[in-house]
Design a protein around this motif. Structure first.
Motif, PDB file in Angstrom:
ATOM      1  N   ILE A 395       0.824  -1.114  -0.022  1.00 39.93           N
ATOM      2  CA  ILE A 395      -0.151   0.047   0.053  1.00 39.93           C
ATOM      3  C   ILE A 395       0.889   1.180   0.093  1.00 39.93           C
ATOM      4  O   ILE A 395       2.105   1.258   0.628  1.00 39.93           O
ATOM      5  N   THR A 396       0.304   2.427  -0.519  1.00 38.09           N
ATOM      6  CA  THR A 396       0.865   3.825  -0.240  1.00 38.09           C
ATOM      7  C   THR A 396       0.503   4.415   0.945  1.00 38.09           C
ATOM      8  O   THR A 396      -0.784   4.522   1.056  1.00 38.09           O
ATOM      9  N   LEU A 397       1.324   5.342   1.372  1.00 38.92           N
ATOM     10  CA  LEU A 397       0.983   5.855   2.701  1.00 38.92           C
ATOM     11  C   LEU A 397       1.436   7.381   2.559  1.00 38.92           C
ATOM     12  O   LEU A 397       2.209   7.820   2.038  1.00 38.92           O
ATOM     13  N   CYS A 398       0.773   8.322   3.290  1.00 40.26           N
ATOM     14  CA  CYS A 398       1.122   9.553   3.702  1.00 40.26           C
ATOM     15  C   CYS A 398       2.398   9.754   4.616  1.00 40.26           C
ATOM     16  O   CYS A 398       2.584   8.570   5.197  1.00 40.26           O
ATOM     17  N   ILE A 399       2.994  10.827   4.665  1.00 36.47           N
ATOM     18  CA  ILE A 399       4.359  10.813   5.683  1.00 36.47           C
ATOM     19  C   ILE A 399       3.646  10.464   7.199  1.00 36.47           C
ATOM     20  O   ILE A 399       4.630   9.800   7.873  1.00 36.47           O
ATOM     21  N   THR A 400       2.527  11.042   7.364  1.00 38.00           N
ATOM     22  CA  THR A 400       2.109  10.991   8.932  1.00 38.00           C
ATOM     23  C   THR A 400       1.758   9.276   9.060  1.00 38.00           C
ATOM     24  O   THR A 400       2.116   8.775  10.182  1.00 38.00           O
ATOM     25  N   CYS A 401       0.984   8.904   8.187  1.00 39.03           N
ATOM     26  CA  CYS A 401       0.635   7.395   8.740  1.00 39.03           C
ATOM     27  C   CYS A 401       1.753   6.496   8.237  1.00 39.03           C
ATOM     28  O   CYS A 401       1.892   5.798   9.087  1.00 39.03           O
ATOM     29  N   SER A 402       2.947   7.009   7.569  1.00 41.40           N
ATOM     30  CA  SER A 402       4.156   6.097   7.472  1.00 41.40           C
ATOM     31  C   SER A 402       4.992   6.005   8.893  1.00 41.40           C
ATOM     32  O   SER A 402       5.140   5.033   9.170  1.00 41.40           O
ATOM     33  N   GLY A 403       4.749   7.018   9.550  1.00 41.48           N
ATOM     34  CA  GLY A 403       5.333   7.198  10.957  1.00 41.48           C
ATOM     35  C   GLY A 403       4.732   6.350  11.689  1.00 41.48           C
ATOM     36  O   GLY A 403       5.355   5.579  12.728  1.00 41.48           O
ATOM     37  N   ILE A 404       3.198   6.323  11.680  1.00 48.12           N
ATOM     38  CA  ILE A 404       2.703   5.534  12.700  1.00 48.12           C
ATOM     39  C   ILE A 404       2.887   3.918  12.348  1.00 48.12           C
ATOM     40  O   ILE A 404       3.074   3.220  13.081  1.00 48.12           O
ATOM     41  N   HIS A 405       2.790   3.636  11.233  1.00 53.69           N
ATOM     42  CA  HIS A 405       3.095   2.214  10.496  1.00 53.69           C
ATOM     43  C   HIS A 405       4.463   1.662  11.268  1.00 53.69           C
ATOM     44  O   HIS A 405       4.682   0.627  11.544  1.00 53.69           O
ATOM     45  N   ARG A 406       5.289   2.711  10.816  1.00 59.83           N
ATOM     46  CA  ARG A 406       6.719   2.463  11.585  1.00 59.83           C
ATOM     47  C   ARG A 406       6.783   2.127  13.011  1.00 59.83           C
ATOM     48  O   ARG A 406       7.466   1.082  13.232  1.00 59.83           O
ATOM     49  N   SER A 407       5.871   2.639  13.850  1.00 59.00           N
ATOM     50  CA  SER A 407       6.063   2.316  15.303  1.00 59.00           C
ATOM     51  C   SER A 407       5.239   1.160  15.397  1.00 59.00           C
ATOM     52  O   SER A 407       5.348   0.636  16.487  1.00 59.00           O
ATOM     53  N   LEU A 408       4.485   0.537  14.619  1.00 59.91           N
ATOM     54  CA  LEU A 408       3.759  -0.776  14.926  1.00 59.91           C
ATOM     55  C   LEU A 408       4.779  -2.026  14.640  1.00 59.91           C
ATOM     56  O   LEU A 408       4.785  -2.937  15.434  1.00 59.91           O
ATOM     57  N   GLY A 409       6.097  -1.668  14.378  1.00 60.14           N
ATOM     58  CA  GLY A 409       6.877  -2.820  14.090  1.00 60.14           C
ATOM     59  C   GLY A 409       7.082  -3.249  12.621  1.00 60.14           C
ATOM     60  O   GLY A 409       6.108  -3.197  12.088  1.00 60.14           O
ATOM     61  N   VAL A 410       8.320  -3.923  12.174  1.00 62.62           N
ATOM     62  CA  VAL A 410       8.565  -4.374  10.904  1.00 62.62           C
ATOM     63  C   VAL A 410       7.572  -5.799  10.838  1.00 62.62           C
ATOM     64  O   VAL A 410       7.463  -6.283   9.762  1.00 62.62           O
ATOM     65  N   HIS A 411       7.166  -6.541  11.904  1.00 64.14           N
ATOM     66  CA  HIS A 411       6.315  -7.573  11.920  1.00 64.14           C
ATOM     67  C   HIS A 411       5.127  -7.386  11.312  1.00 64.14           C
ATOM     68  O   HIS A 411       4.187  -8.062  10.880  1.00 64.14           O
ATOM     69  N   PHE A 412       4.432  -6.120  11.448  1.00 63.20           N
ATOM     70  CA  PHE A 412       3.213  -5.381  10.961  1.00 63.20           C
ATOM     71  C   PHE A 412       3.270  -4.944   9.742  1.00 63.20           C
ATOM     72  O   PHE A 412       2.559  -5.019   8.934  1.00 63.20           O
ATOM     73  N   SER A 413       4.412  -3.949   9.568  1.00 63.45           N
ATOM     74  CA  SER A 413       4.766  -3.197   8.456  1.00 63.45           C
ATOM     75  C   SER A 413       6.019  -2.622   7.988  1.00 63.45           C
ATOM     76  O   SER A 413       6.418  -2.039   9.089  1.00 63.45           O
ATOM     77  N   LYS A 414       6.341  -2.765   6.958  1.00 65.15           N
ATOM     78  CA  LYS A 414       7.740  -2.423   6.597  1.00 65.15           C
ATOM     79  C   LYS A 414       7.539  -1.246   5.850  1.00 65.15           C
ATOM     80  O   LYS A 414       7.182  -1.288   4.419  1.00 65.15           O
ATOM     81  N   VAL A 415       8.095  -0.140   6.176  1.00 65.13           N
ATOM     82  CA  VAL A 415       7.832   1.197   5.502  1.00 65.13           C
ATOM     83  C   VAL A 415       8.941   1.668   4.818  1.00 65.13           C
ATOM     84  O   VAL A 415      10.234   1.440   5.000  1.00 65.13           O
ATOM     85  N   ARG A 416       8.906   2.032   3.607  1.00 67.39           N
ATOM     86  CA  ARG A 416       9.945   2.578   2.613  1.00 67.39           C
ATOM     87  C   ARG A 416       9.331   3.680   1.923  1.00 67.39           C
ATOM     88  O   ARG A 416       8.375   3.970   1.577  1.00 67.39           O
ATOM     89  N   SER A 417      10.265   4.703   1.681  1.00 66.92           N
ATOM     90  CA  SER A 417      10.102   5.865   0.760  1.00 66.92           C
ATOM     91  C   SER A 417      10.116   5.644  -0.622  1.00 66.92           C
ATOM     92  O   SER A 417      11.047   4.961  -1.114  1.00 66.92           O
ATOM     93  N   LEU A 418       8.971   6.063  -1.353  1.00 66.52           N
ATOM     94  CA  LEU A 418       9.031   5.833  -2.614  1.00 66.52           C
ATOM     95  C   LEU A 418       9.962   6.962  -3.432  1.00 66.52           C
ATOM     96  O   LEU A 418      10.125   6.773  -4.651  1.00 66.52           O
ATOM     97  N   THR A 419      10.415   8.090  -2.649  1.00 68.00           N
ATOM     98  CA  THR A 419      11.269   8.814  -3.184  1.00 68.00           C
ATOM     99  C   THR A 419      12.581   8.927  -2.642  1.00 68.00           C
ATOM    100  O   THR A 419      13.710   9.418  -3.594  1.00 68.00           O
ATOM    101  N   LEU A 420      12.991   8.574  -1.592  1.00 67.97           N
ATOM    102  CA  LEU A 420      14.173   8.695  -0.896  1.00 67.97           C
ATOM    103  C   LEU A 420      15.004   7.287  -0.856  1.00 67.97           C
ATOM    104  O   LEU A 420      16.175   7.265  -0.762  1.00 67.97           O
ATOM    105  N   ASP A 421      14.049   6.104  -0.942  1.00 71.61           N
ATOM    106  CA  ASP A 421      14.892   5.047  -0.928  1.00 71.61           C
ATOM    107  C   ASP A 421      14.981   4.281  -2.418  1.00 71.61           C
ATOM    108  O   ASP A 421      14.392   4.753  -3.308  1.00 71.61           O
ATOM    109  N   SER A 422      16.103   3.252  -2.270  1.00 70.18           N
ATOM    110  CA  SER A 422      16.116   2.593  -3.677  1.00 70.18           C
ATOM    111  C   SER A 422      14.983   1.484  -3.549  1.00 70.18           C
ATOM    112  O   SER A 422      14.868   0.946  -2.485  1.00 70.18           O
ATOM    113  N   TRP A 423      14.828   1.080  -4.691  1.00 69.92           N
ATOM    114  CA  TRP A 423      13.965   0.132  -4.960  1.00 69.92           C
ATOM    115  C   TRP A 423      14.397  -0.951  -5.938  1.00 69.92           C
ATOM    116  O   TRP A 423      14.834  -0.607  -7.056  1.00 69.92           O
TER     117      TRP A 423
END
Length: 724
Positions: A395-423
């Motif tokens: 899924i795609t996320l805004c920056i605020t929701c991505s921060g919340i997803h990140r706080s859930l832990g990688v076993h729930f959600s692995k967050v990556r930037s579409l513009t800042l990270d390599s794909w």
């Protein structure tokens, strides 16, 4: 001897002058460093200039001594003394000749008149020669004695005159500083008195302070987002290393430019711990046995830090939280700021040609992710233009929701930037298989039945966090399944009729294989030639829809992995499917092995991102890497090696993937396996702190990844029969 001593004196004088000049230059440099102290600057400047003048005069004395003393004495020794020695040797030869003539004259017999006459004549000639050479010798003695006096006296007079001029010049130069030296001496006396007075006062204050309690923590830990130097917070913290030893090191940390950085030494370049504080969360850590610890969790790492006291711990936690809040505030104030895509998201991670073509392909692939239904708005709050993604959810996320997803832990959600990270290309392919619309149909299936309202872009962060936790952690909005048994799949892939399905309140639609993708049954343990024969037979069978509604989540994931149906795979995981579920009826095969059987690169990536064990073997001892090697799926071999697959694992026949690839004559897979093995051996030789991988190794694996995702036909084996 005197000439040698003079030479030694001249050499020592030159060394002294050179060393003295270096000393004077040092005084001059010290004066420049003391530019803030007028007294020191003036003193060192005046004295260095006078000493330079004296040294120049001393150099002239050395040159005068060279010319007047050494040169004249050398000429006297080389010319006059040599000529005197030549004359003396002539006199000595004449003396010897006279002595011989006297002997022969005395020995002449009386009776032999002619011998007597010859001896007498020889004696007369010898006596005449001797007296002439004796006169020359006496003359040369008188001449050299006179010249010796004049030369030595002249040399000494020249030397004394040069020395007198030197000292007169030096005396005159330093006499000009007499008043200044007296003034400086008076100032020095006053400085000594002032220093003694200050020393006494400091000793008294020191004694008074020692009587007080100085054990309190007086460190200033204030957060200042508007600091002039851009450093909002700084101070010492202990940092736990990420290596195997988990050592702690004390480093100077600072919060600047919305980043958390540290330095080992003052002049070292800062090392970035968190590139964007908006993407992290901070919390105290009580699990570690050390006190005053806290964690800064970012998308790529978790950094464990330790303060010196509880007060400093709270100050740092507050500072990081305030930095996050300030960064979000700046982001809200400038919502239309241009988003720049970094070079890390370039064609090098998407395959294809080079140069501008690669960059265009990279941008096109990212636009393709945004073109998936629902991906132009945040999956959770609906904010337009999301530029973050959860790669395991798709899924795609805004920056605020991505921060919340990140706080859930990688076993729930692995967050990556579409513009800042390599794909990587397989991740792009995975993202294009799912999307916000598909995932929301699963995780928000019961949204109309509940009273909780979905947040919107302007909702408070707390509301968004509560919604996201309810949606992905507690899974309140998915359709609940009735209890099902541990259904074991059969080998047949035809229609399945299971009792009790009519009583289910939730009916999944029948699965239909995707166009142009083979719906392969389990192929574990088959040789490549058997696989080709089985596939050809399977193609002749009509592709009927398959009813999987009666399967429990683990079995559903297992079957949908073979069919490459991503929505159903996501549905199974949402309902608690074990990503490493084992089908005992089919040789303990796993969903990942089923995805390998179908050569489903994106499905394998989806399972791996959701925690699939890349080394879990079936009952024949064959893991996903074994199966990919047997089937000749080069792209999957590359993927599994990058995800840490064990290329040394042996099956029940004691064959590892390299042996299997050699037996099947698959040069590409043999190359990949051997390069991976060589790269690991090189890292082990470099030690625990070696490089992450050889560039050539990374380039080769990147090329295979691009080809597997963008041009898979180029990796097709020429023949399924390894002997052909």
């Amino acid at each position: 001897m005197l000439v040698k001593q003079c030479q030694a004196m001249l050499e020592a004088g030159r060394v002294y002058c050179q060393t003295s000049k270096s000393f004077v230059n040092g005084l001059r440099d010290l004066g420049q460093h003391c530019s803030g102290d007028k007294t020191m600057e003036e003193c060192l400047d005046k004295f260095s200039k006078k000493l330079s003048i004296v040294l120049e005069a001393q150099g002239e004395v050395i040159e005068t001594t060279q010319k007047s003393v050494k040169t004249k004495l050398q000429n006297f020794v080389k010319e006059d003394v040599r000529r005197f020695k030549d004359v003396r040797r002539g006199f000595e030869r004449g003396s010897e000749c006279l002595e011989g003539a006297l002997v022969r004259n005395a020995q002449a017999p009386r009776g032999k008149q002619h011998e007597v006459e010859e001896a007498s004549n020889a004696l007369l000639n010898a006596r005449k020669t001797f007296r002439s050479e004796a006169l020359d010798y006496v003359l040369e003695i008188n001449v050299i004695e006179a010249k010796k006096k004049t030369d030595i006296l002249m040399a000494m007079l020249s030397l004394m005159e040069a020395q007198a001029q030197l000292f007169q010049h030096g005396h005159q130069s330093f006499s000009e500083l007499e008043e200044y030296r007296q003034k400086l001496n008076e100032e020095h006396t006053q400085f000594v008195l002032n220093s003694a007075r200050e020393k006494r006062d400091m000793e008294q204050r020191h004694a008074a302070i020692k009587k007080k309690d100085v054990s309190y923590d007086d460190s200033i830990m204030d957060f200042n987002a508007d600091a002039a130097n851009g450093i909002a917070m700084e101070g010492y913290l202990y940092k736990r290393a990420s290596n195997a030893f988990k050592t702690w090191s004390r480093r100077w940390f600072s919060i600047q430019k919305n980043q958390l950085v540290y330095q080992k030494k003052f002049k070292d370049q800062p090392t970035v711990v968190v590139e964007d504080l908006r993407l992290c969360t901070v919390k105290p850590s009580s699990e570690n046995e050390r006190r005053f610890c806290f964690e800064v969790v970012s998308p790529s790492k978790c950094c464990l830090l330790q303060a010196d006291s509880e007060r400093q711990q709270q100050a740092w936690i507050s500072a990081v939280q305030n930095s996050i809040a300030s960064a979000f505030q700046e982001h809200r104030e400038d919502p239309h700021s241009p988003r720049q895509r970094l070079s890390s998201v370039s064609a090098s991670s998407l395959g294809g040609g080079g140069g501008v073509d690669q960059e265009n392909k990279g941008c096109k692939a990212l636009e393709e992710v945004g073109a998936i239904p629902g991906n132009k708005q945040c999956c959770d709050c609906g904010e337009p233009g999301p530029d973050w993604a959860s790669i395991n959810l798709g899924i795609t996320l805004c920056i605020t929701c991505s921060g919340i997803h990140r706080s859930l832990g990688v076993h729930f959600s692995k967050v990556r930037s579409l513009t800042l990270d390599s794909w990587e290309p397989e991740l792009i392919k995975l993202m294009c298989e799912l999307g916000n619309t598909v995932i929301n149909r699963i995780y928000e299936a019961r949204i109309d039945e509940i009273t909780i309202k979905k947040p919107h872009p302007s909702s408070p962060r707390g509301d968004k966090e509560s919604w996201i936790r309810s949606k992905y952690v507690e899974k309140k909005f998915i359709q609940k399944l009735p209890g099902t048994g541990n259904t074991l799949l059969r080998r047949s892939s035809g229609k399945r009729n299971r009792a009790g399905t009519q009583d289910r309140t939730i009916q999944r639609p029948p699965l239909k294989p995707k166009p142009n993708r083979a719906t392969l049954p389990r192929v574990t343990g088959l040789s490549p030639s058997d696989l080709v024969q089985k596939n050809n037979t399977h193609k002749d069978v009509e592709e009927d829809e398959e009813d999987l509604s009666g399967l429990h989540p683990g079995a559903l994931l297992y079957r949908s992995a073979a069919l490459q149906n991503f929505p159903v795979m996501a549905d199974a995981l949402a309902h608690g499917a074990d990503v490493n579920w084992v089908n005992v009826a089919e040789e303990s095969s796993t969903p990942l092995i089923q995805a390998v059987s179908a050569n489903a690169l994106a499905a394998c990536e989806f399972l791996l991102q959701n925690g699939a064990n890349v080394n879990q073997a079936d009952s024949n001892g064959r893991g996903p890497l074994h199966h990919a090697t047997i089937l000749g799926h080069t792209g999957l071999v590359c993927l599994f090696l990058k995800r840490g697959a064990d290329y040394n694992a042996r099956d029940k026949n004691q064959k590892d993937p390299i042996t299997i690839a050699v037996d099947n004559a698959n040069a590409d897979i043999v190359t990949l396996l051997r390069i991976a093995k060589m790269n690991k051996e090189m890292r082990e030789m470099d030690g625990a702190f070696g490089q992450s991988g050889d560039e050539t190794y990374q380039d080769i694996f990147r090329d295979f990844s691009h080809m597997a995702s963008n041009n898979p036909e180029k990796l097709n084996r020429r023949s399924a029969d390894p002997k052909s």
